[in-house]
Design a protein around this motif. Structure first.
Motif, short mmCIF file in Angstrom:
data_model
loop_
_atom_site.label_atom_id
_atom_site.label_comp_id
_atom_site.label_asym_id
_atom_site.label_seq_id
_atom_site.Cartn_x
_atom_site.Cartn_y
_atom_site.Cartn_z
N UNK A 67 6.37 6.56 0.25
CA UNK A 67 7.01 6.55 1.56
C UNK A 67 7.01 7.95 2.16
N UNK A 68 7.00 7.98 3.47
CA UNK A 68 7.06 9.25 4.21
C UNK A 68 7.71 8.97 5.56
N UNK A 69 8.28 9.99 6.16
CA UNK A 69 8.86 9.84 7.49
C UNK A 69 7.76 9.56 8.50
N UNK A 70 8.05 8.71 9.46
CA UNK A 70 7.09 8.41 10.51
C UNK A 70 6.90 9.65 11.38
N UNK A 71 5.66 10.01 11.72
CA UNK A 71 5.41 11.18 12.57
C UNK A 71 6.16 11.06 13.90
N UNK A 72 6.76 12.15 14.33
CA UNK A 72 7.55 12.17 15.56
C UNK A 72 6.66 12.66 16.70
N UNK A 73 5.87 11.76 17.26
CA UNK A 73 4.95 12.14 18.33
C UNK A 73 4.67 10.94 19.22
N UNK A 74 4.35 11.22 20.49
CA UNK A 74 3.99 10.15 21.42
C UNK A 74 2.48 9.99 21.52
N UNK A 75 1.74 10.90 20.91
CA UNK A 75 0.29 10.84 20.96
C UNK A 75 -0.24 9.95 19.85
N UNK A 76 -0.99 8.91 20.19
CA UNK A 76 -1.49 7.99 19.19
C UNK A 76 -2.49 8.67 18.25
N UNK A 122 -4.40 -0.40 -15.78
CA UNK A 122 -4.39 -1.74 -15.20
C UNK A 122 -5.72 -2.44 -15.43
N UNK A 123 -6.81 -1.70 -15.35
CA UNK A 123 -8.14 -2.30 -15.51
C UNK A 123 -8.36 -2.87 -16.90
N UNK A 124 -7.60 -2.39 -17.88
CA UNK A 124 -7.73 -2.92 -19.24
C UNK A 124 -7.07 -4.29 -19.38
N UNK A 125 -6.33 -4.69 -18.37
CA UNK A 125 -5.60 -5.97 -18.40
C UNK A 125 -6.11 -6.84 -17.26
N UNK A 126 -6.82 -7.88 -17.60
CA UNK A 126 -7.46 -8.72 -16.58
C UNK A 126 -6.45 -9.38 -15.64
N UNK A 127 -5.21 -9.53 -16.10
CA UNK A 127 -4.20 -10.22 -15.29
C UNK A 127 -3.45 -9.29 -14.34
N UNK A 128 -3.74 -7.99 -14.39
CA UNK A 128 -2.98 -7.01 -13.62
C UNK A 128 -3.80 -6.46 -12.46
N UNK A 129 -3.18 -6.38 -11.30
CA UNK A 129 -3.79 -5.72 -10.15
C UNK A 129 -2.85 -4.62 -9.64
N UNK A 130 -3.43 -3.48 -9.29
CA UNK A 130 -2.65 -2.36 -8.75
C UNK A 130 -2.93 -2.26 -7.26
N UNK A 131 -1.86 -2.14 -6.48
CA UNK A 131 -2.00 -1.95 -5.03
C UNK A 131 -1.23 -0.69 -4.62
N UNK A 132 -1.84 0.14 -3.78
CA UNK A 132 -1.17 1.31 -3.24
C UNK A 132 -0.68 0.97 -1.84
N UNK A 133 0.61 1.14 -1.62
CA UNK A 133 1.18 0.84 -0.30
C UNK A 133 1.81 2.12 0.26
N UNK A 134 1.25 2.61 1.37
CA UNK A 134 1.81 3.78 2.06
C UNK A 134 2.73 3.30 3.17
N UNK A 135 3.99 3.70 3.11
CA UNK A 135 4.97 3.24 4.09
C UNK A 135 5.50 4.44 4.89
N UNK A 136 5.33 4.37 6.21
CA UNK A 136 5.81 5.43 7.08
C UNK A 136 7.05 4.94 7.83
N UNK A 137 8.16 5.58 7.55
CA UNK A 137 9.43 5.13 8.12
C UNK A 137 10.02 4.02 7.28
N UNK A 138 11.35 3.97 7.22
CA UNK A 138 12.00 2.99 6.36
C UNK A 138 13.34 2.58 6.94
#
Length: 239
Positions: free
Chosen positions: A37-46, A72-88
């Motif tokens: 997680x990270x703070x959402x950028x404080x800007x009006x420019x896209x 995780x790759x050693x375990x066929x039943x496991x999947x890893x997902x990276x989720x980047x969250x801006x603002x909470x």
């Protein structure tokens, strides 16, 4: 499917959290979500907003992430997902848990020690969700747990049979001992707790919690895991 959410800044103990999640999965298919997680950028420019949203990792973070993926790759039943969250916010965090069908949040000691407000805020938001939370201790421990000590809340106790029924349905933990809450008189209880932990080979503490109004304090309150050095499974008290 039992999915896991691990908030992380990719410190080394994230690896232990991933190993613990894999052991909890017990050969069933699951997804481990590493959330940064990270703070959402404080800007009006896209364009500037998009530039500031780019996530760069340090070499040590890249190494931790690579190790987690390799495990995780050693375990066929496991999947890893990276989720980047801006603002909470509370609705956003609840939406993340619902979207990823999270059954357990795992909080590492390093994450709870983070000083940025957004990380502290996430820890407090997690406590107000109904999803169980596994707090890993500061010391390196086993990735799997079996024997638990149930710490019964004085204000709104949940019967040990109800707690064990929930544990049996969702985990592989067995309550082998119980005690009343000792937050206000830990020094008095400490010898008995140490004896029980040693006698029954306890490797996990189980407690219950209620939702609380979020407040920030300059002084960090010492929790049960800090006092006893064991992981803590925190269950939300239902009315």
């Amino acid at each position: 499917m039992k999915n896991f959410l691990i908030p992380t800044t990719l410190k080394e103990d994230t690896i232990s959290a991933v190993k613990s999640a894999i052991n909890q999965a017990k050969d069933t298919s699951c997804q481990i979500v590493l959330m940064m997680v990270a703070d959402a950028p404080d800007t009006f420019s896209s364009s500037q907003f998009l530039r500031e949203m780019r996530v760069g990792l340090t070499p040590s973070q890249e190494e931790v992430l690579e190790i987690c993926r390799s495990i995780a790759e050693r375990n066929a039943n496991i999947k890893i997902k990276i989720h980047n969250q801006f603002g909470l916010s509370s609705p956003v965090f609840k939406g993340i848990i619902d979207t990823f069908e999270v059954k357990l949040v795992i909080l590492t000691n390093s994450y709870k020690q983070e000083t940025k407000r957004i990380h502290q805020y996430l820890v407090k938001l997690a406590g107000n969700q109904k999803c169980p939370i596994l707090h890993l201790g500061a010391e390196k421990s086993k990735e799997d747990f079996y024997k638990a000590l149930y710490i019964e809340s004085e204000k709104a106790p949940m019967h040990v049979k109800d707690v064990q029924q929930f544990l049996s349905a969702n985990f592989s933990y067995e309550i082998v001992s119980q005690t009343t809450s000792f937050n206000d008189n830990y020094e008095q209880f400490a010898p008995y707790l140490t004896e029980a932990i040693s006698k029954y080979d306890i490797d996990l503490l189980v407690e219950t919690r209620k939702g609380e109004k979020i407040k920030f304090s300059k002084t960090k309150k010492e929790n049960i895991s800090d006092k006893l050095g064991l992981p803590v499974l925190s269950l939300y008290e239902t009315a």
